[in-house]
Structure formats: C-alpha cells, structure tokens
Scaffold this motif. Structure first.
Motif, mmCIF file in Angstrom:
data_model
loop_
_atom_site.group_PDB
_atom_site.id
_atom_site.type_symbol
_atom_site.label_atom_id
_atom_site.label_comp_id
_atom_site.label_asym_id
_atom_site.label_seq_id
_atom_site.Cartn_x
_atom_site.Cartn_y
_atom_site.Cartn_z
ATOM 1 N N THR A 219 45.680 30.637 44.366
ATOM 2 C CA THR A 219 44.866 31.433 43.454
ATOM 3 C C THR A 219 43.454 31.615 43.995
ATOM 4 O O THR A 219 42.907 32.721 43.965
ATOM 5 C CB THR A 219 44.823 30.780 42.060
ATOM 6 N N ALA A 220 42.853 30.534 44.503
ATOM 7 C CA ALA A 220 41.503 30.617 45.068
ATOM 8 C C ALA A 220 41.467 31.616 46.217
ATOM 9 O O ALA A 220 40.566 32.459 46.306
ATOM 10 C CB ALA A 220 41.046 29.240 45.543
ATOM 11 N N HIS A 221 42.457 31.550 47.076
ATOM 12 C CA HIS A 221 42.586 32.465 48.207
ATOM 13 C C HIS A 221 42.689 33.909 47.709
ATOM 14 O O HIS A 221 42.017 34.805 48.204
ATOM 15 C CB HIS A 221 43.814 32.059 49.029
ATOM 16 N N GLU A 222 43.539 34.140 46.705
ATOM 17 C CA GLU A 222 43.729 35.481 46.159
ATOM 18 C C GLU A 222 42.448 36.023 45.527
ATOM 19 O O GLU A 222 42.124 37.206 45.677
ATOM 20 C CB GLU A 222 44.861 35.484 45.130
ATOM 21 N N LEU A 223 41.717 35.169 44.799
ATOM 22 C CA LEU A 223 40.472 35.598 44.160
ATOM 23 C C LEU A 223 39.451 36.056 45.193
ATOM 24 O O LEU A 223 38.782 37.076 45.012
ATOM 25 C CB LEU A 223 39.882 34.457 43.321
ATOM 26 N N VAL A 224 39.337 35.302 46.282
ATOM 27 C CA VAL A 224 38.370 35.649 47.323
ATOM 28 C C VAL A 224 38.853 36.861 48.120
ATOM 29 O O VAL A 224 38.091 37.788 48.378
ATOM 30 C CB VAL A 224 38.102 34.437 48.238
ATOM 31 N N ALA A 225 40.126 36.870 48.485
ATOM 32 C CA ALA A 225 40.675 37.977 49.280
ATOM 33 C C ALA A 225 40.629 39.301 48.511
ATOM 34 O O ALA A 225 40.454 40.364 49.112
ATOM 35 C CB ALA A 225 42.103 37.670 49.702
ATOM 36 N N ALA A 226 40.744 39.253 47.203
ATOM 37 C CA ALA A 226 40.728 40.477 46.390
ATOM 38 C C ALA A 226 39.404 41.222 46.501
ATOM 39 O O ALA A 226 39.356 42.432 46.267
ATOM 40 C CB ALA A 226 41.015 40.144 44.934
ATOM 41 N N LYS A 227 38.350 40.538 46.871
ATOM 42 C CA LYS A 227 37.033 41.174 46.990
ATOM 43 C C LYS A 227 36.773 41.746 48.383
ATOM 44 O O LYS A 227 35.749 42.375 48.606
ATOM 45 C CB LYS A 227 35.946 40.170 46.620
ATOM 46 N N LEU A 228 37.706 41.544 49.305
ATOM 47 C CA LEU A 228 37.560 42.103 50.643
ATOM 48 C C LEU A 228 37.863 43.601 50.605
ATOM 49 O O LEU A 228 38.651 44.056 49.777
ATOM 50 C CB LEU A 228 38.520 41.411 51.616
ATOM 51 N N PRO A 229 37.285 44.368 51.523
ATOM 52 C CA PRO A 229 37.619 45.794 51.603
ATOM 53 C C PRO A 229 39.109 45.988 51.895
ATOM 54 O O PRO A 229 39.744 45.160 52.553
ATOM 55 C CB PRO A 229 36.769 46.291 52.774
ATOM 56 N N LYS A 230 39.652 47.102 51.406
ATOM 57 C CA LYS A 230 41.081 47.396 51.576
ATOM 58 C C LYS A 230 41.538 47.288 53.024
ATOM 59 O O LYS A 230 42.576 46.703 53.313
ATOM 60 C CB LYS A 230 41.396 48.803 51.071
ATOM 61 N N LYS A 231 40.780 47.887 53.925
ATOM 62 C CA LYS A 231 41.155 47.863 55.343
ATOM 63 C C LYS A 231 41.249 46.443 55.867
ATOM 64 O O LYS A 231 42.157 46.098 56.629
ATOM 65 C CB LYS A 231 40.128 48.643 56.188
ATOM 66 N N GLN A 232 40.304 45.619 55.480
ATOM 67 C CA GLN A 232 40.281 44.230 55.951
ATOM 68 C C GLN A 232 41.462 43.456 55.369
ATOM 69 O O GLN A 232 42.103 42.686 56.068
ATOM 70 C CB GLN A 232 38.958 43.570 55.564
ATOM 71 N N ARG A 233 41.765 43.667 54.093
ATOM 72 C CA ARG A 233 42.921 43.003 53.483
ATOM 73 C C ARG A 233 44.195 43.422 54.196
ATOM 74 O O ARG A 233 45.054 42.587 54.500
ATOM 75 C CB ARG A 233 43.012 43.339 51.988
ATOM 76 N N ALA A 234 44.324 44.710 54.484
ATOM 77 C CA ALA A 234 45.524 45.213 55.159
ATOM 78 C C ALA A 234 45.653 44.613 56.559
ATOM 79 O O ALA A 234 46.746 44.221 56.979
ATOM 80 C CB ALA A 234 45.498 46.724 55.223
ATOM 81 N N SER A 235 44.541 44.524 57.278
ATOM 82 C CA SER A 235 44.593 43.984 58.648
ATOM 83 C C SER A 235 44.957 42.507 58.663
ATOM 84 O O SER A 235 45.483 42.000 59.654
ATOM 85 C CB SER A 235 43.262 44.212 59.369
ATOM 86 N N LEU A 236 44.711 41.803 57.566
ATOM 87 C CA LEU A 236 45.054 40.388 57.472
ATOM 88 C C LEU A 236 46.436 40.175 56.863
ATOM 89 O O LEU A 236 46.872 39.042 56.685
ATOM 90 C CB LEU A 236 44.007 39.643 56.629
ATOM 91 N N GLY A 237 47.110 41.270 56.541
ATOM 92 C CA GLY A 237 48.439 41.169 55.953
ATOM 93 C C GLY A 237 48.406 40.726 54.506
ATOM 94 O O GLY A 237 49.344 40.109 54.024
ATOM 95 N N LEU A 238 47.331 41.067 53.816
ATOM 96 C CA LEU A 238 47.173 40.637 52.422
ATOM 97 C C LEU A 238 47.610 41.674 51.415
ATOM 98 O O LEU A 238 47.460 41.478 50.220
ATOM 99 C CB LEU A 238 45.697 40.273 52.162
ATOM 100 N N GLY A 239 48.130 42.775 51.861
ATOM 101 C CA GLY A 239 48.505 43.839 50.929
ATOM 102 C C GLY A 239 47.265 44.604 50.507
ATOM 103 O O GLY A 239 46.154 44.241 50.816
ATOM 104 N N VAL A 240 47.475 45.667 49.809
ATOM 105 C CA VAL A 240 46.327 46.500 49.418
ATOM 106 C C VAL A 240 46.239 46.670 47.935
ATOM 107 O O VAL A 240 46.977 46.394 47.153
ATOM 108 C CB VAL A 240 46.419 47.889 50.089
#
Length: 115
Positions: free
Chosen positions: A94-115
C-alpha cells in the motif's frame, strides 16, 4: 518479521530500490521517492499509510506517528520483529502504491507500474 524478510518484501515491489541515507538508515524508494524506511539494524520501521490506517494504528497504539513525517501520514513501528510478516507485506504494498500513484504517467509506465 525479520530484517531479511522485510527487505525481500520491499524490494519485490515493482521499481523498488534500496537507498542508504542519513548514516546507515535503509530507505526503500520507487523512482527516488521513499515509501518505507528502517534504521540500520532494521529494528524500527516507518512507512506511508492511508489516512484510515494511520488513524487506526496510532489511535490503538500499535504504531506512533513517525517523527517529521506524521503530517504526511507516516507511522513508525518500534519493533519489526514483533510484526506479522503478512500484515507488513500488505502495508508495504500500500505504501508503495500511494507513493507510486503520484509519479508521472510516463515514469509509472517505464517502471512497469501500470498507468
């Protein structure tokens, strides 16, 4: 939960990395943004929480507001060894998701986090 189990669970999250800062403190980050941290010996654990989890954990005294980070809904557990591994894994996710959700879309996609 052992320090090794904690590290394994945190680093298993997409794009997660370990960063040593502030002496020997272990920070778990995604795209350079911290989602959890321990002291060098991994005896205590701080992490980002949802608003509800923050209130529940601090009101029941299972955790305390994390120094300097409570305003951002971070809690601190004083004894990692006394925590349930499955519960901690869920909190880390959950902590990871909360922080990752604030990353720009492109950055999330490049890390394999979905968009």
């Amino acid at each position: 939960m052992t320090p090794a189990e904690l590290e394994k669970a945190a680093l298993a999250l997409p794009g997660a990395e370990l960063s040593i800062k502030w002496g020997d403190d272990r920070r778990y980050v995604v795209a350079g943004k911290m989602f959890a941290a321990t002291d060098g010996a991994s005896t205590n654990l701080s992490m980002k929480m949802t608003d509800i989890a923050f209130e529940t954990l601090t009101e029941t005294a299972r955790a305390r507001p994390a120094p300097y980070m409570a305003r951002a809904k971070w809690v601190m557990f004083n004894d990692v060894s006394g925590l349930d591994a499955t519960e901690v894994e869920g909190w880390l996710k959950t902590a990871h998701e909360l922080v990752a959700a604030k990353l720009p879309k492109k950055q999330r996609a490049s890390l394999g986090l979905g968009v």
